[in-house]
Design a protein around this motif. Structure first.
Motif, PDB file in Angstrom:
ATOM      1  N   ALA A  40       8.941  -3.959 -66.928  1.00 20.37           N
ATOM      2  CA  ALA A  40       7.873  -2.950 -66.950  1.00 20.37           C
ATOM      3  C   ALA A  40       7.689  -2.419 -68.374  1.00 20.37           C
ATOM      4  N   PRO A  41       6.458  -2.335 -68.832  1.00 12.87           N
ATOM      5  CA  PRO A  41       6.220  -1.929 -70.219  1.00 12.87           C
ATOM      6  C   PRO A  41       6.452  -0.444 -70.492  1.00 12.87           C
ATOM      7  N   ASP A  42       6.399   0.389 -69.428  1.00 11.86           N
ATOM      8  CA  ASP A  42       6.592   1.823 -69.637  1.00 11.86           C
ATOM      9  C   ASP A  42       6.984   2.474 -68.307  1.00 11.86           C
ATOM     10  N   LEU A  43       7.267   3.757 -68.370  1.00  8.00           N
ATOM     11  CA  LEU A  43       7.749   4.479 -67.198  1.00  8.00           C
ATOM     12  C   LEU A  43       6.704   4.527 -66.084  1.00  8.00           C
ATOM     13  N   ASP A  44       5.436   4.694 -66.427  1.00  7.01           N
ATOM     14  CA  ASP A  44       4.403   4.719 -65.393  1.00  7.01           C
ATOM     15  C   ASP A  44       4.331   3.386 -64.657  1.00  7.01           C
ATOM     16  N   ALA A  45       4.400   2.292 -65.391  1.00  7.21           N
ATOM     17  CA  ALA A  45       4.377   0.970 -64.764  1.00  7.21           C
ATOM     18  C   ALA A  45       5.618   0.781 -63.894  1.00  7.21           C
ATOM     19  N   LEU A  46       6.757   1.252 -64.367  1.00  7.16           N
ATOM     20  CA  LEU A  46       7.998   1.155 -63.598  1.00  7.16           C
ATOM     21  C   LEU A  46       7.883   1.927 -62.288  1.00  7.16           C
ATOM     22  N   ARG A  47       7.337   3.129 -62.360  1.00  5.62           N
ATOM     23  CA  ARG A  47       7.155   3.922 -61.140  1.00  5.62           C
ATOM     24  C   ARG A  47       6.230   3.218 -60.151  1.00  5.62           C
ATOM     25  N   ALA A  48       5.150   2.645 -60.654  1.00  2.00           N
ATOM     26  CA  ALA A  48       4.197   1.952 -59.779  1.00  2.00           C
ATOM     27  C   ALA A  48       4.862   0.761 -59.086  1.00  2.00           C
ATOM     28  N   LEU A  49       5.628  -0.018 -59.838  1.00  2.00           N
ATOM     29  CA  LEU A  49       6.330  -1.149 -59.239  1.00  2.00           C
ATOM     30  C   LEU A  49       7.328  -0.684 -58.188  1.00  2.00           C
ATOM     31  N   SER A  50       8.074   0.352 -58.508  1.00  2.00           N
ATOM     32  CA  SER A  50       9.084   0.875 -57.590  1.00  2.00           C
ATOM     33  C   SER A  50       8.437   1.416 -56.318  1.00  2.00           C
ATOM     34  N   GLU A  51       7.380   2.176 -56.462  1.00  2.00           N
ATOM     35  CA  GLU A  51       6.707   2.738 -55.293  1.00  2.00           C
ATOM     36  C   GLU A  51       6.102   1.634 -54.427  1.00  2.00           C
ATOM     37  N   GLY A  52       5.542   0.613 -55.054  1.00  2.00           N
ATOM     38  CA  GLY A  52       4.995  -0.509 -54.296  1.00  2.00           C
ATOM     39  C   GLY A  52       6.080  -1.238 -53.520  1.00  2.00           C
ATOM     40  N   ALA A  53       7.215  -1.441 -54.156  1.00  2.42           N
ATOM     41  CA  ALA A  53       8.338  -2.111 -53.487  1.00  2.42           C
ATOM     42  C   ALA A  53       8.832  -1.279 -52.309  1.00  2.42           C
ATOM     43  N   GLN A  54       8.912   0.026 -52.504  1.00  2.00           N
ATOM     44  CA  GLN A  54       9.364   0.896 -51.417  1.00  2.00           C
ATOM     45  C   GLN A  54       8.392   0.867 -50.247  1.00  2.00           C
ATOM     46  N   ARG A  55       7.091   0.947 -50.536  1.00  4.31           N
ATOM     47  CA  ARG A  55       6.098   0.917 -49.457  1.00  4.31           C
ATOM     48  C   ARG A  55       6.175  -0.398 -48.674  1.00  4.31           C
ATOM     49  N   ARG A  56       6.278  -1.515 -49.395  1.00  2.67           N
ATOM     50  CA  ARG A  56       6.335  -2.816 -48.724  1.00  2.67           C
ATOM     51  C   ARG A  56       7.606  -2.939 -47.879  1.00  2.67           C
ATOM     52  N   THR A  57       8.729  -2.510 -48.417  1.00  2.00           N
ATOM     53  CA  THR A  57       9.992  -2.578 -47.684  1.00  2.00           C
ATOM     54  C   THR A  57       9.921  -1.726 -46.424  1.00  2.00           C
ATOM     55  N   LEU A  58       9.415  -0.519 -46.543  1.00  2.96           N
ATOM     56  CA  LEU A  58       9.319   0.362 -45.383  1.00  2.96           C
ATOM     57  C   LEU A  58       8.332  -0.174 -44.346  1.00  2.96           C
ATOM     58  N   ALA A  75       9.877  -4.393 -37.950  1.00  3.63           N
ATOM     59  CA  ALA A  75      11.098  -4.730 -37.222  1.00  3.63           C
ATOM     60  C   ALA A  75      11.265  -3.812 -36.014  1.00  3.63           C
ATOM     61  N   ALA A  76      11.050  -2.523 -36.206  1.00  4.52           N
ATOM     62  CA  ALA A  76      11.178  -1.566 -35.105  1.00  4.52           C
ATOM     63  C   ALA A  76      10.162  -1.878 -34.007  1.00  4.52           C
ATOM     64  N   GLN A  77       8.927  -2.182 -34.393  1.00  2.27           N
ATOM     65  CA  GLN A  77       7.894  -2.529 -33.408  1.00  2.27           C
ATOM     66  C   GLN A  77       8.251  -3.816 -32.660  1.00  2.27           C
ATOM     67  N   HIS A  78       9.017  -4.680 -33.295  1.00  2.00           N
ATOM     68  CA  HIS A  78       9.428  -5.951 -32.699  1.00  2.00           C
ATOM     69  C   HIS A  78      10.721  -5.810 -31.881  1.00  2.00           C
ATOM     70  N   GLY A  79      11.185  -4.584 -31.734  1.00  2.00           N
ATOM     71  CA  GLY A  79      12.355  -4.317 -30.905  1.00  2.00           C
ATOM     72  C   GLY A  79      13.680  -4.429 -31.622  1.00  2.00           C
ATOM     73  N   LEU A  80      13.653  -4.532 -32.949  1.00  2.00           N
ATOM     74  CA  LEU A  80      14.888  -4.612 -33.736  1.00  2.00           C
ATOM     75  C   LEU A  80      14.856  -3.550 -34.836  1.00  2.00           C
ATOM     76  N   PRO A  81      15.135  -2.315 -34.487  1.00  2.00           N
ATOM     77  CA  PRO A  81      15.139  -1.279 -35.525  1.00  2.00           C
ATOM     78  C   PRO A  81      16.234  -1.530 -36.563  1.00  2.00           C
ATOM     79  N   CYS A  82      15.933  -1.162 -37.771  1.00  2.00           N
ATOM     80  CA  CYS A  82      16.876  -1.379 -38.891  1.00  2.00           C
ATOM     81  C   CYS A  82      17.936  -0.298 -38.905  1.00  2.00           C
TER      82      CYS A  82
END
Length: 169
Positions: free
Chosen positions: A135-153, A159-166
């Protein structure tokens, strides 16, 4: 790091377990008296799966990553023979383009495989946004991190909807 002494300091400071990259690193941590370990990579090959089974037989709390059904069925075969059960966490691809599930349909198919493998229970999901290293700077790092968190969640919700809660995210 790959240092048991640092790992012990982390646990003393409140860490709830350790992540390592390889089976050999897990074995080194166990040899140093540590016994709650997540191998944050996919395991390939019967020999490595047998080494994981040997650790499980010693009472070590283990889990490891998977991203394809064949990894789960290979583990099921070995663990059934060895009489152990070791949970897996599904890796979600979040931008590094190295490993992990990309498509929702592939994720659900993987969950279905895990569901029918009694020696390889579903432990949850994980992701690694290694693409953030460049990441070239802190703002870009935050954007990448937030995107990763949203996708993971999002995948945790699937998984929970499929009957296998994490249990672990």
């Amino acid at each position: 790091h790959k240092c048991p002494e640092i790992a012990k300091l982390q646990l003393a400071a409140g860490a709830c377990g350790l992540a390592v990259a390889k089976v050999g690193e897990a074995e080194a941590m166990v040899a140093a008296g540590l016994d709650d370990i997540f191998i944050a990579n996919e395991i390939v090959g019967e020999a490595k799966l047998r080494r994981i089974a040997a650790l499980a037989k010693r009472g070590v709390k283990l889990a490891f990553g998977v991203d394809t059904p064949c990894q789960v069925t290979a583990a099921e075969s070995v663990f059934a023979q060895e009489g152990v059960s070791v949970p897996v966490l599904v890796e979600i691809e979040v931008g590094e383009n190295r490993s992990g599930v990309i498509e929702e349909s592939d994720f659900l198919a993987l969950l279905d495989t895990i569901r029918i493998c009694p020696h390889v229970p579903f432990g949850g999901i994980f992701s690694h946004d290694g693409n953030s290293y460049s990441a070239p700077d802190l703002d870009a790092l935050r954007a990448l991190s937030e995107g990763a968190q949203r996708r993971t969640l999002h995948f945790a919700e699937l998984a929970a909807q499929h009957g296998l809660p994490c249990r672990t995210v």
